[in-house]
Enzyme design. Sequence first.
Site, PDB file in Angstrom:
ATOM      1  N   CYS A  91      39.310  26.128  16.467  1.00  0.00           N
ATOM      2  CA  CYS A  91      40.450  27.040  16.359  1.00  0.00           C
ATOM      3  C   CYS A  91      41.325  26.729  15.144  1.00  0.00           C
ATOM      4  O   CYS A  91      41.439  25.581  14.726  1.00  0.00           O
ATOM      5  CB  CYS A  91      41.323  26.925  17.600  1.00  0.00           C
ATOM      6  SG  CYS A  91      40.418  27.141  19.114  1.00  0.00           S
TER       7      CYS A  91
ATOM      8  N   LYS B  15      33.508  23.790  12.527  1.00  0.00           N
ATOM      9  CA  LYS B  15      33.528  22.784  11.462  1.00  0.00           C
ATOM     10  C   LYS B  15      34.098  21.469  11.961  1.00  0.00           C
ATOM     11  O   LYS B  15      33.598  20.405  11.641  1.00  0.00           O
ATOM     12  CB  LYS B  15      34.350  23.310  10.282  1.00  0.00           C
ATOM     13  CG  LYS B  15      34.434  22.345   9.100  1.00  0.00           C
ATOM     14  CD  LYS B  15      33.077  22.128   8.473  1.00  0.00           C
ATOM     15  CE  LYS B  15      33.070  21.129   7.342  1.00  0.00           C
ATOM     16  NZ  LYS B  15      31.709  20.641   7.051  1.00  0.00           N
TER      17      LYS B  15
ATOM     18  N   GLU C 171      18.858  13.627   9.535  1.00  0.00           N
ATOM     19  CA  GLU C 171      19.844  14.518   8.931  1.00  0.00           C
ATOM     20  C   GLU C 171      19.186  15.816   8.446  1.00  0.00           C
ATOM     21  O   GLU C 171      19.736  16.911   8.617  1.00  0.00           O
ATOM     22  CB  GLU C 171      20.571  13.776   7.791  1.00  0.00           C
ATOM     23  CG  GLU C 171      21.479  14.610   6.906  1.00  0.00           C
ATOM     24  CD  GLU C 171      22.571  15.364   7.668  1.00  0.00           C
ATOM     25  OE1 GLU C 171      22.813  15.072   8.842  1.00  0.00           O
ATOM     26  OE2 GLU C 171      23.153  16.285   7.067  1.00  0.00           O
TER      27      GLU C 171
ATOM     28  N   LYS D 285      20.075  19.653   9.680  1.00  0.00           N
ATOM     29  CA  LYS D 285      20.446  20.756   8.778  1.00  0.00           C
ATOM     30  C   LYS D 285      19.627  21.997   9.082  1.00  0.00           C
ATOM     31  O   LYS D 285      20.146  23.106   9.089  1.00  0.00           O
ATOM     32  CB  LYS D 285      20.244  20.374   7.300  1.00  0.00           C
ATOM     33  CG  LYS D 285      21.264  19.459   6.703  1.00  0.00           C
ATOM     34  CD  LYS D 285      22.643  20.050   6.500  1.00  0.00           C
ATOM     35  CE  LYS D 285      23.563  19.820   7.655  1.00  0.00           C
ATOM     36  NZ  LYS D 285      24.123  18.568   7.946  1.00  0.00           N
TER      37      LYS D 285
ATOM     38  N   GLU E 107      20.893  23.537  12.412  1.00  0.00           N
ATOM     39  CA  GLU E 107      22.210  24.161  12.290  1.00  0.00           C
ATOM     40  C   GLU E 107      22.155  25.441  11.475  1.00  0.00           C
ATOM     41  O   GLU E 107      22.751  26.448  11.849  1.00  0.00           O
ATOM     42  CB  GLU E 107      23.173  23.228  11.551  1.00  0.00           C
ATOM     43  CG  GLU E 107      23.643  22.036  12.303  1.00  0.00           C
ATOM     44  CD  GLU E 107      24.701  21.304  11.504  1.00  0.00           C
ATOM     45  OE1 GLU E 107      25.846  21.268  11.945  1.00  0.00           O
ATOM     46  OE2 GLU E 107      24.385  20.781  10.424  1.00  0.00           O
TER      47      GLU E 107
ATOM     48  N   ASN F 219      45.938  25.386  19.876  1.00  0.00           N
ATOM     49  CA  ASN F 219      44.655  24.684  19.726  1.00  0.00           C
ATOM     50  C   ASN F 219      44.647  23.533  20.719  1.00  0.00           C
ATOM     51  O   ASN F 219      45.680  22.900  20.930  1.00  0.00           O
ATOM     52  CB  ASN F 219      44.513  24.080  18.325  1.00  0.00           C
ATOM     53  CG  ASN F 219      44.269  25.125  17.268  1.00  0.00           C
ATOM     54  OD1 ASN F 219      44.070  26.301  17.580  1.00  0.00           O
ATOM     55  ND2 ASN F 219      44.290  24.696  16.019  1.00  0.00           N
ATOM     56  N   GLY F 220      43.483  23.224  21.259  1.00  0.00           N
ATOM     57  CA  GLY F 220      43.400  22.101  22.196  1.00  0.00           C
ATOM     58  C   GLY F 220      43.131  22.605  23.606  1.00  0.00           C
ATOM     59  O   GLY F 220      42.776  23.778  23.808  1.00  0.00           O
TER      60      GLY F 220
ATOM     61  N   ARG G 163      35.987  27.218   9.824  1.00  0.00           N
ATOM     62  CA  ARG G 163      36.051  26.260  10.927  1.00  0.00           C
ATOM     63  C   ARG G 163      35.233  26.716  12.129  1.00  0.00           C
ATOM     64  O   ARG G 163      34.958  25.924  13.017  1.00  0.00           O
ATOM     65  CB  ARG G 163      37.513  26.076  11.366  1.00  0.00           C
ATOM     66  CG  ARG G 163      38.398  25.546  10.263  1.00  0.00           C
ATOM     67  CD  ARG G 163      39.840  25.512  10.711  1.00  0.00           C
ATOM     68  NE  ARG G 163      40.040  24.548  11.764  1.00  0.00           N
ATOM     69  CZ  ARG G 163      40.325  23.278  11.586  1.00  0.00           C
ATOM     70  NH1 ARG G 163      40.437  22.803  10.363  1.00  0.00           N
ATOM     71  NH2 ARG G 163      40.492  22.466  12.596  1.00  0.00           N
TER      72      ARG G 163
ATOM     73  N   TRP H 139      38.082  29.561  19.093  1.00  0.00           N
ATOM     74  CA  TRP H 139      36.713  29.164  19.418  1.00  0.00           C
ATOM     75  C   TRP H 139      36.728  28.929  20.915  1.00  0.00           C
ATOM     76  O   TRP H 139      37.369  27.988  21.392  1.00  0.00           O
ATOM     77  CB  TRP H 139      36.368  27.892  18.645  1.00  0.00           C
ATOM     78  CG  TRP H 139      34.932  27.488  18.690  1.00  0.00           C
ATOM     79  CD1 TRP H 139      33.913  27.979  17.907  1.00  0.00           C
ATOM     80  CD2 TRP H 139      34.342  26.470  19.512  1.00  0.00           C
ATOM     81  NE1 TRP H 139      32.739  27.341  18.213  1.00  0.00           N
ATOM     82  CE2 TRP H 139      32.963  26.415  19.193  1.00  0.00           C
ATOM     83  CE3 TRP H 139      34.828  25.616  20.501  1.00  0.00           C
ATOM     84  CZ2 TRP H 139      32.092  25.542  19.811  1.00  0.00           C
ATOM     85  CZ3 TRP H 139      33.955  24.741  21.117  1.00  0.00           C
ATOM     86  CH2 TRP H 139      32.599  24.705  20.761  1.00  0.00           C
TER      87      TRP H 139
ATOM     88  N   HIS I   4       2.506   7.619  18.674  1.00  0.00           N
ATOM     89  CA  HIS I   4       2.948   7.244  20.023  1.00  0.00           C
ATOM     90  C   HIS I   4       3.400   8.449  20.844  1.00  0.00           C
ATOM     91  O   HIS I   4       4.065   8.281  21.858  1.00  0.00           O
ATOM     92  CB  HIS I   4       4.068   6.204  19.942  1.00  0.00           C
ATOM     93  CG  HIS I   4       3.617   4.923  19.311  1.00  0.00           C
ATOM     94  ND1 HIS I   4       2.762   4.044  19.932  1.00  0.00           N
ATOM     95  CD2 HIS I   4       3.877   4.393  18.089  1.00  0.00           C
ATOM     96  CE1 HIS I   4       2.521   3.014  19.127  1.00  0.00           C
ATOM     97  NE2 HIS I   4       3.186   3.212  17.993  1.00  0.00           N
TER      98      HIS I   4
HETATM   99  C1  AGP Z   1      27.363  18.578  10.286  1.00  0.00           C
HETATM  100  O1  AGP Z   1      26.509  19.434   9.616  1.00  0.00           O
HETATM  101  C2  AGP Z   1      27.865  19.041  11.559  1.00  0.00           C
HETATM  102  N1  AGP Z   1      28.394  20.335  11.534  1.00  0.00           N
HETATM  103  C3  AGP Z   1      28.487  18.048  12.506  1.00  0.00           C
HETATM  104  O2  AGP Z   1      27.432  17.294  13.016  1.00  0.00           O
HETATM  105  C4  AGP Z   1      29.575  17.088  11.971  1.00  0.00           C
HETATM  106  O3  AGP Z   1      29.019  16.196  11.062  1.00  0.00           O
HETATM  107  C5  AGP Z   1      30.209  16.339  13.149  1.00  0.00           C
HETATM  108  O4  AGP Z   1      30.799  17.270  14.020  1.00  0.00           O
HETATM  109  C6  AGP Z   1      31.222  15.322  12.718  1.00  0.00           C
HETATM  110  O5  AGP Z   1      32.284  15.896  12.034  1.00  0.00           O
HETATM  111  P1  AGP Z   1      33.296  15.025  11.206  1.00  0.00           P
HETATM  112  O6  AGP Z   1      32.524  14.390  10.091  1.00  0.00           O
HETATM  113  O7  AGP Z   1      34.320  15.994  10.715  1.00  0.00           O
HETATM  114  O8  AGP Z   1      33.862  14.002  12.128  1.00  0.00           O
END
Ligand code: AGP
Length: 608
Positions: A2, A603, A481, A485, A488, A98-99, A27, A74, A504
């Site tokens: 949010c 985000k 990683e 990607k 996501e 927010n929260g 975000r 969100w 395995h």
């Molecule tokens: C990364 O591509 C992600 N969207 C997510 O995993 C992110 O890295 C994670 O939420 C941690 O966020 P931060 O680095 O802002 O703490």
Amino acid sequence: MCGIIGYIGKDQALPVLINGLRRMEYRGYDSAGVAVINDGTTAVTKRSGKIANLATALDTRPLTGHTGIGHTRWATHGAPTELNAHPHQAGHVTIVHNGIIENYVALKATLTAAGATFASDTDTEVLARLIESETKTHKSLEAAVLAALLQVEGTFGLVVLDDRHPDTVVAARRGSPLLLGLTPEATYIASDATAIIGYTDRVVYLDDDEIAVCRPGSYAVIDFEAKAKEHEEVEIKLELAAIEKSGYDHFLLKEIMEQPRTIADTLRGRLDLENGTSHLGGLNLPPDYYQTISRFLTVACGTAYYSGLLGKLFIERMTGLPVDVEVASEFRYRNPVVVTNTLGMVVSQSGETADTLASLREMKRRGISTLGLVNVVGSSVAREVDGGVYLHAGPEISVASTKAYTSQVLAQILVGLQIGRARSLSITEGKAIVQALQDLPAQVQSVLDQRDKIKAIAKKLAHLNSAMYLGRDTLFPVALEGALKLKECAYVHAEAYPAGELKHGPIALVDDNLLVVFLHPKTALYDKSQSSLEQIRARGGQLMIVGTEGDQSLTDFTDNVIYIPEANPYTLPLLANIPLQLFAYYVACERGTDVDQPRNLAKSVTVE
Ligand code: AGP
């Protein structure tokens, strides 16, 4: 997640609100709304879906007035509908939040018993009604907000309007960031500095359990005992260009492509080639402490966690000390063994991730020193750690993290280098690492220059619905990683294994419907990986290989080979990651996903 924007000043509020909401689109959100006070009434417009829907509605019926609030939601409590979108109103009170209000069910029951009715499924509407009910016994809006918040359990970044006080906006914070932007004529309230760039560079960051009373061009802060609090105004150094696409189709591509510069920015002024070390001014650790550290404990989420897994391998080699890496959402709720003289490291792009922040607080409760490796200046993690390293990667707008990941790894190398050199790391090895870091921007550029080739490979492989990423040693965290990607950005199922694990179990998945991304540059384990490659070819897996320039043997396995330069073991994994970023981006484009704001993602994950 949010986003909040608020404005009180001499200009029309609506353009500021819409602009601020657009800046926070990155975000992640699923509905949006604004409220503006005019002539003693507060008009609210909200829409589900994108801000464009809201803007279209406002084009036909604009809201006028000089005091207003806006929100991107969100969904947590209740579906992402127009009814559940913020702002929420209760009588003359209108709020954005927010929260999460954890005790909203109990509060709702009490308010319902007193005659209140509710239109939405949200915890926020309950909070609005609670504040409104407190305005009956408290004269000022801030006193009513304070009285309400004292009954609340949970987290909030909150901004409140009251029809009867058009010259005041009240903001409050607990566990969800809020800052005030200041000019002589206006006060801005935002959950994210990007919302106010271009209006002002003077800001005040609110701390937890503070309430700000904002008026045009002035503000006052009180704590939850109604005592006045002094705040330092700070200058934020953000430029509009940093949050614009600058000619790229997507922020994701822009952020991948700008890595040669962001790497240089992370390293700037911190490398000492002569002594083979780094200089980090912000660690705030006495040099003799370096000799007493017994282990490191890294805590993070998502991509930042994967950077921690890679950082672990580097820091262990440089310092000779063990490094534990924990997923923050797990760490915060278990009984971790934290031995004396552990140095805690918190890695985060946003510095606001709820689980990461809670873990940091748990580490502090256990009395260990903490370092923050954080990108967003002034964020909660940055302000609560004992010391740290800013990443200086610039604003990362795309939800999928790319340049921040690279800088997170670099920051860990810098920490390892400084502490390692104070312990056992030889000057020869230290110098080699520093030299490799200095060479990295140009080497990354040479990989980025192959983007057309990577795009062509992505086009060929984008139809595959399942992928396995394989790598050994430092390339295994890179495989993790890379797979994240692809998940996501392109919504393709992807997982990662150490290549040696193939036999395995996961080899059962290999057939001509499986994409196998094999990280196979020249390393000490190159020969060991070769047999895994043979096994995949024998079963018809659709290969893409990342290899070292000049290794022509790889073309015997597939045409889909991307070459990276030969490099030092400390920078090689970062180079191997670049093709994976570009590959995920181009597969996402090919599959037509929402590249910068992938579905269901936010985000900065500021709730549990
Ligand atoms: C990364 O591509 C992600 N969207 C997510 O995993 C992110 O890295 C994670 O939420 C941690 O966020 P931060 O680095 O802002 O703490």
